[in-house]
Design an enzyme around this catalytic site. Sequence first.
Site, PDB file in Angstrom:
ATOM      1  N   PRO A 150       0.746  -1.303   0.143  1.00 21.13           N
ATOM      2  CA  PRO A 150      -0.059  -0.028   0.101  1.00 21.13           C
ATOM      3  C   PRO A 150       0.895   1.270  -0.041  1.00 21.13           C
ATOM      4  O   PRO A 150       1.581   1.668   0.915  1.00 21.13           O
ATOM      5  CB  PRO A 150      -0.867  -0.222   1.068  1.00 21.13           C
ATOM      6  CG  PRO A 150      -0.526  -1.401   1.898  1.00 21.13           C
ATOM      7  CD  PRO A 150       0.662  -1.914   1.101  1.00 21.13           C
ATOM      8  N   GLU A 151       0.795   1.900  -1.050  1.00 24.94           N
ATOM      9  CA  GLU A 151       1.407   3.260  -1.025  1.00 24.94           C
ATOM     10  C   GLU A 151       0.303   4.270  -0.936  1.00 24.94           C
ATOM     11  O   GLU A 151      -0.748   4.024  -0.774  1.00 24.94           O
ATOM     12  CB  GLU A 151       2.329   3.602  -2.498  1.00 24.94           C
ATOM     13  CG  GLU A 151       3.391   2.513  -2.558  1.00 24.94           C
ATOM     14  CD  GLU A 151       4.298   2.546  -3.435  1.00 24.94           C
ATOM     15  OE1 GLU A 151       4.501   3.597  -4.130  1.00 24.94           O
ATOM     16  OE2 GLU A 151       5.200   1.647  -3.750  1.00 24.94           O
ATOM     17  N   HIS A 171      -3.089 -14.895   7.950  1.00 28.26           N
ATOM     18  CA  HIS A 171      -2.704 -13.826   8.337  1.00 28.26           C
ATOM     19  C   HIS A 171      -3.731 -12.567   8.685  1.00 28.26           C
ATOM     20  O   HIS A 171      -3.299 -11.327   8.753  1.00 28.26           O
ATOM     21  CB  HIS A 171      -1.650 -13.284   7.224  1.00 28.26           C
ATOM     22  CG  HIS A 171      -0.437 -13.888   6.883  1.00 28.26           C
ATOM     23  ND1 HIS A 171       0.684 -14.250   7.982  1.00 28.26           N
ATOM     24  CD2 HIS A 171       0.002 -14.816   6.235  1.00 28.26           C
ATOM     25  CE1 HIS A 171       1.650 -15.009   7.652  1.00 28.26           C
ATOM     26  NE2 HIS A 171       1.232 -15.517   6.401  1.00 28.26           N
ATOM     27  N   ARG A 176       3.152  -9.763   6.076  1.00 31.53           N
ATOM     28  CA  ARG A 176       4.578  -9.672   6.730  1.00 31.53           C
ATOM     29  C   ARG A 176       4.577  -8.798   7.995  1.00 31.53           C
ATOM     30  O   ARG A 176       5.657  -8.626   8.425  1.00 31.53           O
ATOM     31  CB  ARG A 176       5.277  -8.579   5.399  1.00 31.53           C
ATOM     32  CG  ARG A 176       5.579  -9.488   4.182  1.00 31.53           C
ATOM     33  CD  ARG A 176       6.240  -8.742   3.246  1.00 31.53           C
ATOM     34  NE  ARG A 176       6.031  -9.255   1.831  1.00 31.53           N
ATOM     35  CZ  ARG A 176       6.670  -8.507   0.757  1.00 31.53           C
ATOM     36  NH1 ARG A 176       7.089  -7.426   0.947  1.00 31.53           N
ATOM     37  NH2 ARG A 176       6.529  -9.258  -0.395  1.00 31.53           N
ATOM     38  N   ARG A 235      17.660  22.007  -0.382  1.00 35.58           N
ATOM     39  CA  ARG A 235      18.763  21.252  -0.197  1.00 35.58           C
ATOM     40  C   ARG A 235      19.278  20.366  -1.351  1.00 35.58           C
ATOM     41  O   ARG A 235      18.355  20.505  -2.421  1.00 35.58           O
ATOM     42  CB  ARG A 235      18.681  20.150   1.048  1.00 35.58           C
ATOM     43  CG  ARG A 235      17.178  19.148   0.530  1.00 35.58           C
ATOM     44  CD  ARG A 235      16.677  18.267   1.737  1.00 35.58           C
ATOM     45  NE  ARG A 235      15.580  17.824   1.547  1.00 35.58           N
ATOM     46  CZ  ARG A 235      15.349  16.562   1.670  1.00 35.58           C
ATOM     47  NH1 ARG A 235      16.367  15.765   2.437  1.00 35.58           N
ATOM     48  NH2 ARG A 235      14.408  15.835   1.521  1.00 35.58           N
TER      49      ARG A 235
END
Length: 268
Positions: free
Chosen positions: A2-3, A92, A111, A149
């Site tokens: 998931p982004e 899971h 995970r 930066r």
Amino acid sequence: MPELPEVETVRRQLLSAFQGDRIESVQAGNDSLFQNCTAEAFSRRLSGKSLKEISRVGKYLIFDCEDIYPVFHLGMSGIFLQDAGKSHYPQHIHLQFRMASGKALYYQDVRRFGKIWLHHQPPEFKHLGIDPVSGELRLGELRRLLSSRSANIKLFLMDQQSLTDIANIYASEILFEALISPFRKTDTLSGREVLALYSSIKNILYQAIDKFGTTYSAYQTVEGESGQNQNFLRVYQRHGQPCWWCAEPIRKVVLGNRSTFYCPNCQK
DNA sequence: TCTGACCTGCGA
DNA sequence: TCGCAGGTCAGA
């Protein structure tokens, strides 16, 4: 994985299905997911509460349950499902909500990189930068962040202190659409390139949300379906295949410990 | 600023 | 059997 677009898709679908519903009971099985409480305390404190609202800050989902605020970060493989029968990895499933409406909600995390917190007031995320799919990211602000930066542009896009972390798949896609090399430094971009990058960030992320996210490995929407955006990716996981624009083979390199895909001919 | 650990499934 | 996938954070 998931982004940001996947998390936004999850938020919208959860709201659509569960807003206003009351949590009758919670079964929580894995203490390691909980950062500031136990599974037992999480279950006890949420039972009987109504789900009023779900907001998103970066990739964090904040549930407003009256006077208690569970916060979820889905990590690499966390998903919410309405129907456990659609889970590819039922072993899971770590959380199960039973709602007053009769519906159920399951949290699965293969995970176990996901994290869950329980707050007594809406949490602040001071370490996060600007959300790139909110109206807060304006061209001038992006220009200021880039010139403040000298950082690698790919790492800049993945750094959540700048833009709440666009993450790996979309960072490659955004740089490809903007025709900017992933090896460039942020303070070397021309005005034209900054504009291209700005447009590309918006285009790529809004398209991904529109397509219900990108499905690789375990990601499914709340309704148990796959996202559709993987069919629209132009460089991610396409190393060796011809570039969309010039037919030069797409290359893969590792930047910041993450696979990066780019066209060496088009991206300058 | 960079690297490695966390974790599990999958493909080579 | 081993390496890779990748978000986050601690530690170097």
